[in-house]
Each structure stands twice: as structure tokens, then as C-alpha cells.
Scaffold this motif. Structure first.
Motif, PDB file in Angstrom:
ATOM      1  N   HIS A  21       0.825  -1.243   0.000  1.00 35.02           N
ATOM      2  CA  HIS A  21       0.028  -0.077   0.051  1.00 35.02           C
ATOM      3  C   HIS A  21       1.054   1.212  -0.172  1.00 35.02           C
ATOM      4  O   HIS A  21       0.725   2.152  -0.845  1.00 35.02           O
ATOM      5  CB  HIS A  21      -0.973  -0.008   1.083  1.00 35.02           C
ATOM      6  N   LEU A  81      -6.195   0.079   2.878  1.00 42.87           N
ATOM      7  CA  LEU A  81      -4.912   0.105   2.405  1.00 42.87           C
ATOM      8  C   LEU A  81      -5.038  -0.053   0.853  1.00 42.87           C
ATOM      9  O   LEU A  81      -4.649  -0.848  -0.035  1.00 42.87           O
ATOM     10  CB  LEU A  81      -4.168  -1.225   2.819  1.00 42.87           C
ATOM     11  N   SER A  82      -5.887   1.061   0.549  1.00 39.79           N
ATOM     12  CA  SER A  82      -6.055   1.193  -0.712  1.00 39.79           C
ATOM     13  C   SER A  82      -6.146   2.719  -1.453  1.00 39.79           C
ATOM     14  O   SER A  82      -6.049   3.645  -0.689  1.00 39.79           O
ATOM     15  CB  SER A  82      -7.779   0.931  -1.267  1.00 39.79           C
ATOM     16  N   GLN A 104      -5.502  -2.427  -4.100  1.00 45.93           N
ATOM     17  CA  GLN A 104      -5.990  -2.491  -2.484  1.00 45.93           C
ATOM     18  C   GLN A 104      -4.864  -3.592  -2.091  1.00 45.93           C
ATOM     19  O   GLN A 104      -4.802  -4.607  -2.667  1.00 45.93           O
ATOM     20  CB  GLN A 104      -7.307  -2.763  -2.256  1.00 45.93           C
TER      21      GLN A 104
END
Length: 158
Positions: A21, A81-82, A104
Motif C-alpha cells: 500500500h 490499504l487502498s 488495494q
């Protein structure tokens, strides 16, 4: 035939979800070091690394052809986490009216993650193919990032 589409793919890689990420949200300019055969350069055009609204330009080779894509970082979600990119100029815009890329990372075991890629797009006309080879390109870049981290690991521990 519909002009709107959505495609998704994912691959498990031996890179932590947080690291993967971080690469796409804050350190995009390092991707060319991790996948040099595919990504030649990532330049900052406006804003600052790791901030929504930042405009970056990718120079890459897809299907044996040198191409560019200028993108704006639309969103960074550190909880999910994108990172969401919107293509605003370049080769992709010759076939697609709108093109959104969401990458992601989902944690999967110790030091691994699922790298999940989503394309949301609108074709300029019905003769434009779905971006299957571009999605495969992104999956291969994810594997290149994994290979880079695996080869760097012994050096980092020494």
C-alpha cells in the motif's frame, strides 16, 4: 454492448500489505526501480507524493509499446490499504472516456498480502476491447514488486 465496465484481479505476493500500500500511495516513483522492464518512470507533475489530488505521469511499456498515463490520486485509504487513481491523459484516454484504477492490499499471513486491482471504465465506443491485458500488466507489476522485495531482503538483513 455496454460501454461501461469493471474488471478485477488479485494475486498473492510475499510483501506485507502495509508495504505494498505504501508503494502505491506514497512511493509510486519507486515502482520503476522494482519493475524496470514494464515501468520506465513515474514523474510528479503536481502536488506531493502520498497526497490525494497529486498528479503523476507514468511512462511504461505495455504490449511491447511505450505509453504514458497521467493520473490524479483521487483517494488514499490507509485503513483499507487502498489507493484510487483516475487517468486524465495519455494513451488510455484514446480508447476510454473514463478510467479509474483502484489498488488495494489485504493482509494474508506473515509478510504476505493479496494485491487486488480494480478497473472501472467507460469505453469511447463499442469497438474498444476490455482492458484485460492492462489488468494482467498490473498483476505482473505486483509480482515484480514481490521479486524486488525478496531479492532485497538478504541485503537488508546483513
Amino acid at each position: 454492448m455496454t460501454l461501461f465496465g469493471k474488471m478485477e484481479a488479485e494475486v498473492e505476493i510475499k510483501v506485507s500489505a502495509e508495504t505494498f500500500h505504501d508503494i502505491f500511495s506514497c512511493r509510486t516513483h519507486h515502482v520503476s526501480n522494482m519493475s524496470p522492464a514494464k515501468i520506465q518512470n513515474v514523474d510528479l507533475h503536481e502536488g506531493e507524493w502520498g497526497k490525494p489530488g497529486t498528479v503523476i505521469c507514468w511512462s511504461y511499456v505495455h504490449d511491447g509499446v511505450a505509453k504514458t498515463a497521467k493520473e490524479v490520486i483521487e483517494a488514499i485509504d490507509d485503513e483499507k490499504l487502498s489507493t484510487t487513481f483516475k487517468v486524465i491523459e495519455g494513451d488510455i484516454t484514446t480508447e476510454y472516456k473514463n478510467f479509474i484504477i483502484i489498488v488495494q492490499a489485504t493482509p494474508k499471513g506473515e509478510g504476505s498480502c493479496l494485491a487486488h486491482w480494480t478497473f472501472e471504465y467507460e469505453k469511447l465506443n463499442e469497438n474498444v476491447p476490455d482492458p484485460q491485458t492492462l489488468l494482467e500488466f498490473c498483476i505482473h507489476c505486483s509480482k515484480d514488486i514481490e521479486d524486488h522485495h525478496l531479492t532485497q531482503l538478504p541485503t537488508a538483513q546483513a
